[in-house]
Write an enzyme that holds these catalytic residues in place. Structure first.
Site, short mmCIF file in Angstrom:
data_model
loop_
_atom_site.label_atom_id
_atom_site.label_comp_id
_atom_site.label_asym_id
_atom_site.label_seq_id
_atom_site.Cartn_x
_atom_site.Cartn_y
_atom_site.Cartn_z
N LYS A 134 -2.59 3.06 -7.60
CA LYS A 134 -2.07 4.55 -7.55
C LYS A 134 -3.31 5.43 -7.23
O LYS A 134 -4.26 5.07 -8.14
CB LYS A 134 -1.41 5.07 -8.74
N SER A 179 7.51 -1.18 2.39
CA SER A 179 6.20 -1.08 2.74
C SER A 179 5.56 -2.79 2.65
O SER A 179 4.77 -2.78 3.51
CB SER A 179 5.41 -0.49 1.32
#
Ligand code: NAD
Length: 472
Positions: free
Chosen positions: A106, A363
């Site tokens: 992240k 994704s």
């Protein structure tokens, strides 16, 4: 009582609770839990008025047990190292739960995006990509970002373009980031994938009559009263699909500027048009403005979908939450202690690491498309259509019936990319829920879905380590 433990500690609390119910060696559990790498960047932004502002940014790669690592980049004023570590860890568990072969990562830039011009946001995004590239924190086989809070396909296109400029020899350069515009190597269905996944998950959860009975709810989504907090990418699409495809009734909506309630249902597209026109969801025709924003979370409803940011539900407001089911569309919207107290009260909490995994699932499909250099459906669509037409012809000849052109084209419809994406997403969300539900059933009713989903993740990651012989 307000929450005092950090977001990363909360994720680890949930991990520890589940880990204690497995029999994996301590060393493996410690390795699964540990953050592999985290990096802090500062870099200058030349603002439109010529002044220089120093940007703060982070990227955490939680687990490289599978590569690439994968996770969004958010732009928010409260971004910090603890937050990206927590979100990266959640990504690892999320990918494992839905069998997406990535480790978790992240990133974030500490800015309120609405305070910057588009030109400034582009310079921030391109410079952040350059910094990630210099440190080997981006690449189709290394670490692949995606959108998160306040970022979208626009920022992903800037990232892809910057990376391709820096790595002109990389034939897979487009796979360095996902959720790109379709014209820039993106995939149909990615924009709405997280919200669509939330819908598939809630539909599946509600379909089990046996699980609905203790909540005093009938099986199915039809007619369920839903409140959604956050009408951004995830919340808007979740609300839209819950209403349009699930037949749920959206009885309340909560946004930054306030909250509204309308027991006979808010038509999401009308509300979005109203918000676009007036700049606010307040004063929507037939709806009541609530006294303050967070009162929306406490509305009487069957399903609450927090889809904004972390810590929306804490020990302070948890006792006032009336929803029987909470779908954590955002990451970390319920603190660990509040989640436990809701569970004790009989509320079904569907955890973030499962319910919002639709985004990373699609994704993954986009990344596969980029590595394959071919659109899904391109090879087989016509072949499937022709085969189906031949079957219909044979039936016509054998039975003497004749099908209309409409009937033929309905049946002989070769799959387009969007059909395959949605089918893969639906299958993923349903299969993962069945796995989690089986774990919960097998352990007895006293463990919640969060713990069950974490056990699912830990088991899969532990096996990945053990099968490689890393921990003989
Ligand atoms: P977004 O920026 O598109 O939307 C967030 C929305 O929440 C905005 O409309 C904002 O105004 C609203 N909001 C902010 N604070 C609020 C508050 N206190 N009360 C009510 N509304 C508030 O972001 P997003 O991409 O939809 O992400 C939302 C959450 O979902 C984040 O936790 C993110 O990590 C998570 N998530 C996103 C994706 C994705 O694909 N975008 C995937 C998985 C998880």
């Amino acid at each position: 009582m307000t929450n005092t433990i950090s977001f990363f500690d909360q994720v680890n609390t949930n991990f520890d609770r589940a880990a204690a119910l497995t029999d994996h060696p301590c060393g493996i559990l410690e390795q699964i839990k540990a953050i592999n790498s985290v990096i802090h960047f500062t870099f200058p932004l030349k603002k439109d008025d010529g002044t220089i502002e120093v940007m703060q940014a982070w990227r955490a790669e939680h687990s490289q047990h599978k590569l690439p690592t994968k996770g969004g980049i958010r732009y928010a004023a409260m971004v910090n190292e603890d937050e990206v570590k927590a979100l990266a860890a959640l990504m690892t568990y999320k990918c494992a739960i839905v069998d997406v072969p990535f480790g978790g990562a992240k990133g974030g830039v500490k800015i309120s995006a609405h305070e910057y011009s588009v030109g400034e946001l582009e310079r921030i995004t391109r410079r952040f990509t350059f910094e990630l590239f210099k440190k080997n924190f981006i690449g189709p086989g290394l670490d692949v970002p995606a959108p998160d809070f306040a970022t979208s396909s626009r920022e992903m296109a800037w990232i892809a373009d910057t990376y391709a400029t820096l790595a002109p020899q990389d034939i897979n350069a487009l796979g360095c980031v996902t959720a790109k515009p379709v014209s820039q190597g993106g995939i149909q269905g990615r924009t709405e994938a997280t919200g669509r996944g939330v819908f598939y998950a809630l539909r599946e959860v509600c379909s089990h009559g046996r699980d609905m009975r203790p909540l005093d709810l009938s099986p199915g989504l039809e007619g369920k009263r839903v409140v959604v907090q956050g009408l951004g990418n995830v919340g808007y699409h979740a609300a839209k699909f819950l209403e349009e495809e699930g037949g749920a009734v959206i009885v309340g909506l909560v946004e930054y500027e306030g909250a509204i309630s309308k027991p006979d249902g808010i038509h999401v597209e009308d509300l979005m048009a109203h918000r676009k026109e007036t700049g606010s969801l307040l004063d929507f025709e037939g709806a009541q403005n609530l006294e303050h924003r967070d009162a929306g979370l406490e509305l009487d409803c069957d399903i609450l979908v927090p889809a904004a940011l972390e810590n929306a539900i804490t020990m302070e407001n948890a006792p006032r939450i009336k929803a029987k089911i909470i779908g954590e569309a955002a990451n970390g919207p319920i603190t660990a202690d509040a989640s436990e107290s809701l569970h004790q009260r009989g509320v079904t909490v569907i955890p973030d690491a499962y319910i919002n995994a639709g985004g990373v699932t699609v994704s993954y499909f986009e990344w596969l498309k980029n590595l394959q250099h071919v659109r899904f459906g391109r090879m087989e669509k016509r072949f499937e259509e022709n085969a189906a037409r031949q079957i219909l012809n044979a039936i016509e000849h054998a039975t003497g019936t004749s099908f209309s052109e409409g009937e033929i084209s309905d049946f002989a419809h070769g799959a387009e990319e969007i059909d395959l994406v949605n089918s893969g997403l639906e299958e993923t969300m349903i299969k993962a829920y069945h796995e989690i539900r089986e774990i919960k059933k097998g352990r007895g009713e006293d463990i919640d879905l969060r713990t069950a989903s974490m056990i699912s993740a830990i088991d899969k990651i532990a096996i990945a380590y053990l099968d490689r012989g890393i921990f003989p």
